[in-house]
Scaffold this motif. Structure first.
Motif, PDB file in Angstrom:
ATOM      1  N   ARG A  76       9.307 -15.755 -12.082  1.00 15.98           N
ATOM      2  CA  ARG A  76       8.555 -16.790 -12.221  1.00 15.98           C
ATOM      3  C   ARG A  76       7.284 -16.698 -11.861  1.00 15.98           C
ATOM      4  N   ILE A  77       6.861 -15.446 -11.029  1.00 21.24           N
ATOM      5  CA  ILE A  77       5.606 -15.495 -10.514  1.00 21.24           C
ATOM      6  C   ILE A  77       4.696 -14.416 -10.975  1.00 21.24           C
ATOM      7  N   VAL A  78       3.276 -15.050 -11.088  1.00 13.50           N
ATOM      8  CA  VAL A  78       2.408 -13.882 -11.535  1.00 13.50           C
ATOM      9  C   VAL A  78       1.195 -13.864 -10.508  1.00 13.50           C
ATOM     10  N   ILE A  79       0.730 -12.632 -10.427  1.00 11.98           N
ATOM     11  CA  ILE A  79      -0.315 -12.595  -9.065  1.00 11.98           C
ATOM     12  C   ILE A  79      -0.994 -11.006  -9.949  1.00 11.98           C
ATOM     13  N   ARG A  80      -2.244 -10.996  -9.328  1.00 11.25           N
ATOM     14  CA  ARG A  80      -3.189  -9.538  -9.819  1.00 11.25           C
ATOM     15  C   ARG A  80      -2.632  -8.624  -8.982  1.00 11.25           C
ATOM     16  N   SER A  81      -3.524  -7.520  -9.267  1.00  8.87           N
ATOM     17  CA  SER A  81      -3.017  -6.058  -8.546  1.00  8.87           C
ATOM     18  C   SER A  81      -3.219  -6.150  -7.021  1.00  8.87           C
ATOM     19  N   SER A  82      -2.552  -5.088  -6.641  1.00  5.85           N
ATOM     20  CA  SER A  82      -2.531  -4.826  -5.197  1.00  5.85           C
ATOM     21  C   SER A  82      -3.891  -4.519  -4.780  1.00  5.85           C
ATOM     22  N   SER A  83      -4.750  -3.834  -5.704  1.00  6.28           N
ATOM     23  CA  SER A  83      -6.221  -2.981  -5.459  1.00  6.28           C
ATOM     24  C   SER A  83      -7.163  -4.370  -5.322  1.00  6.28           C
ATOM     25  N   ASN A  84      -6.628  -5.394  -5.621  1.00  8.19           N
ATOM     26  CA  ASN A  84      -7.613  -6.432  -5.313  1.00  8.19           C
ATOM     27  C   ASN A  84      -7.907  -7.175  -3.961  1.00  8.19           C
ATOM     28  N   SER A  85      -9.085  -7.435  -3.304  1.00 14.73           N
ATOM     29  CA  SER A  85      -9.544  -7.383  -2.056  1.00 14.73           C
ATOM     30  C   SER A  85      -8.789  -9.038  -1.702  1.00 14.73           C
ATOM     31  N   TYR A  86      -8.747  -9.918  -2.696  1.00 14.23           N
ATOM     32  CA  TYR A  86      -8.138 -11.115  -2.195  1.00 14.23           C
ATOM     33  C   TYR A  86      -6.655 -11.039  -1.584  1.00 14.23           C
ATOM     34  N   ASN A  87      -6.064 -10.204  -2.515  1.00 14.65           N
ATOM     35  CA  ASN A  87      -4.586  -9.873  -2.191  1.00 14.65           C
ATOM     36  C   ASN A  87      -4.433  -9.101  -0.800  1.00 14.65           C
ATOM     37  N   GLN A  88      -5.271  -7.984  -0.949  1.00 13.91           N
ATOM     38  CA  GLN A  88      -5.256  -7.335   0.381  1.00 13.91           C
ATOM     39  C   GLN A  88      -5.444  -7.959   1.645  1.00 13.91           C
ATOM     40  N   SER A  89      -6.585  -8.794   1.563  1.00 13.19           N
ATOM     41  CA  SER A  89      -6.756  -9.914   2.819  1.00 13.19           C
ATOM     42  C   SER A  89      -5.511 -10.967   3.020  1.00 13.19           C
ATOM     43  N   LEU A  90      -5.127 -11.436   1.865  1.00 10.29           N
ATOM     44  CA  LEU A  90      -3.939 -12.276   2.065  1.00 10.29           C
ATOM     45  C   LEU A  90      -2.721 -11.495   2.782  1.00 10.29           C
ATOM     46  N   MET A  91      -2.395 -10.280   2.348  1.00 12.41           N
ATOM     47  CA  MET A  91      -1.480  -9.470   2.971  1.00 12.41           C
ATOM     48  C   MET A  91      -1.813  -9.037   4.586  1.00 12.41           C
ATOM     49  N   ALA A  92      -3.139  -8.785   4.700  1.00  9.86           N
ATOM     50  CA  ALA A  92      -3.508  -8.755   6.072  1.00  9.86           C
ATOM     51  C   ALA A  92      -3.058  -9.780   7.131  1.00  9.86           C
ATOM     52  N   THR A  93      -3.166 -11.020   6.663  1.00  7.31           N
ATOM     53  CA  THR A  93      -2.760 -12.115   7.270  1.00  7.31           C
ATOM     54  C   THR A  93      -1.201 -12.304   7.459  1.00  7.31           C
ATOM     55  N   ILE A  94      -0.583 -11.867   6.325  1.00  8.32           N
ATOM     56  CA  ILE A  94       0.863 -12.081   6.725  1.00  8.32           C
ATOM     57  C   ILE A  94       1.212 -10.897   7.600  1.00  8.32           C
ATOM     58  N   ILE A  95       0.697  -9.552   7.485  1.00  2.00           N
ATOM     59  CA  ILE A  95       0.929  -8.579   8.391  1.00  2.00           C
ATOM     60  C   ILE A  95       0.801  -9.371   9.975  1.00  2.00           C
ATOM     61  N   GLU A  96      -0.720  -9.922  10.246  1.00  2.78           N
ATOM     62  CA  GLU A  96      -0.716 -10.288  11.640  1.00  2.78           C
ATOM     63  C   GLU A  96       0.040 -11.425  11.973  1.00  2.78           C
ATOM     64  N   ALA A  97       0.666 -12.224  11.068  1.00  2.30           N
ATOM     65  CA  ALA A  97       1.477 -13.493  11.405  1.00  2.30           C
ATOM     66  C   ALA A  97       3.076 -12.882  11.515  1.00  2.30           C
ATOM     67  N   ASN A  98       3.538 -11.943  10.678  1.00  3.13           N
ATOM     68  CA  ASN A  98       4.859 -11.391  10.849  1.00  3.13           C
ATOM     69  C   ASN A  98       5.242 -10.044  11.248  1.00  3.13           C
ATOM     70  N   GLY A  99       4.476  -9.429  11.280  1.00  3.64           N
ATOM     71  CA  GLY A  99       4.517  -8.121  11.677  1.00  3.64           C
ATOM     72  C   GLY A  99       4.745  -7.020  10.190  1.00  3.64           C
ATOM     73  N   GLU A 100       4.581  -5.611  10.215  1.00  3.79           N
ATOM     74  CA  GLU A 100       4.348  -4.755   9.307  1.00  3.79           C
ATOM     75  C   GLU A 100       5.923  -4.870   8.414  1.00  3.79           C
ATOM     76  N   GLU A 101       7.091  -4.834   9.322  1.00  2.44           N
ATOM     77  CA  GLU A 101       8.353  -4.717   8.576  1.00  2.44           C
ATOM     78  C   GLU A 101       8.463  -5.941   7.862  1.00  2.44           C
ATOM     79  N   LYS A 102       8.308  -7.090   8.114  1.00  3.31           N
ATOM     80  CA  LYS A 102       8.647  -8.378   7.646  1.00  3.31           C
ATOM     81  C   LYS A 102       7.501  -8.547   6.250  1.00  3.31           C
ATOM     82  N   ALA A 103       6.309  -7.882   6.472  1.00  2.00           N
ATOM     83  CA  ALA A 103       5.158  -7.942   5.453  1.00  2.00           C
ATOM     84  C   ALA A 103       5.753  -7.209   4.206  1.00  2.00           C
ATOM     85  N   LEU A 104       6.229  -5.943   4.583  1.00  2.00           N
ATOM     86  CA  LEU A 104       6.888  -5.049   3.700  1.00  2.00           C
ATOM     87  C   LEU A 104       7.956  -5.713   2.861  1.00  2.00           C
ATOM     88  N   ALA A 105       8.830  -6.257   3.404  1.00  4.14           N
ATOM     89  CA  ALA A 105      10.086  -6.994   2.726  1.00  4.14           C
ATOM     90  C   ALA A 105       9.386  -8.138   1.925  1.00  4.14           C
TER      91      ALA A 105
END
Length: 261
Positions: A76-105
């Motif tokens: 049910r979800i659409v989102i653009r490529s991981s090469s997009n800087s917007y997604n990379q920066s969102l992911m960076a905040t998820i890493i900061e908030a939850n750690g790498e293991e949870k971010a990967l999951a």
């Protein structure tokens, strides 16, 4: 001048930029919206939000970015490529908030929940939701504004078919990124460059950003546009924008490990 606080932070660390010296410019912005060395300053803000079908998803079904990993969103979800800087920066905040293991999951679960492989820009994700190809998209707010105010009737219909939801309002807040500007060390006209920066931060230009590009102004004295007010009030994540650069390489690596194209 570029989008993404992470890109600006990397430029600063690479020694490309020199400090803005005009204290009037510095005084206009809170610490988060400029680098500690004043190598760059923000000129606009944009939130990366959940956009959902007005008909098929109720706001009470939504809560956080993290909750998009739940099985209820499978297919049910659409989102653009991981090469997009917007997604990379969102992911960076998820890493900061939850750690790498949870971010990967989380990234692995989002891939499993995608309605299609990543393709197109943010407007294309919203169009996919409006067309019924998916129920949820993760996009920047200003793209909704561009669709809503488009001269193309089909684009306006797309904007009417979706609603904006600001995630993580009970926690750290929605992810906000910026467009910003700095003066290169190579510049031979720093004074003129700083005059241009001051112009971009003037209330006149900040109001234009609000109503034409639909990005949020950084000026404290400029009211949101009527459309932005319709999107609602929100709590913004106050994580330092330098964090986006701190975790960028990790974000790219985790996306690759998760199989996020």
């Amino acid at each position: 001048m570029t989008a993404d606080g992470g890109s600006l932070a990397r430029a600063s660390r690479a020694g490309v930029l020199t400090a803005v010296e005009d204290q009037k410019i510095i005084s206009l912005l809170p610490d988060r919206l400029r680098s500690p060395e004043n190598h760059w300053v923000a000129v606009t803000q944009r939130a990366r939000v959940i956009v959902h079908s007005a008909d098929r998803v109720k706001p009470e079904e939504l809560s956080t970015y993290e909750a998009l990993a739940d099985e209820q969103w499978k297919g049910r979800i659409v989102i653009r490529s991981s090469s997009n800087s917007y997604n990379q920066s969102l992911m960076a905040t998820i890493i900061e908030a939850n750690g790498e293991e949870k971010a990967l999951a989380w990234a692995e679960a989002i891939v499993a929940n995608m309605a299609r492989s990543p393709q197109g820009n943010d407007r294309d994700q919203v169009r996919a939701v409006a067309a019924g190809l998916a129920d949820i998209a993760v996009v920047n707010t200003y793209y909704i504004g561009l669709l809503a105010k488009s001269e193309d009737e089909a684009d306006r219909e797309v904007a009417e078919a979706v609603k904006i939801f600001f995630p993580n309002q009970e926690g750290r807040g929605a992810h906000f990124n910026i467009s910003g500007i700095g003066v290169t060390k190579a510049s031979k006209k720093q004074e003129l460059a700083e005059q241009f920066i001051a112009f971009l931060l003037s209330d006149e230009v900040q109001s234009i950003y609000n109503t034409s590009t639909h990005e949020y102004a950084v000026s404290k004295t400029v009211e949101p546009s009527e459309l932005q007010k319709e999107w609602g009030e929100f709590k913004a994540d106050e994580v330092p924008l330098s964090t986006l650069a701190d975790h960028n390489a990790d974000a790219v690596r985790l996306f690759d490990e998760a199989g996020w194209e």
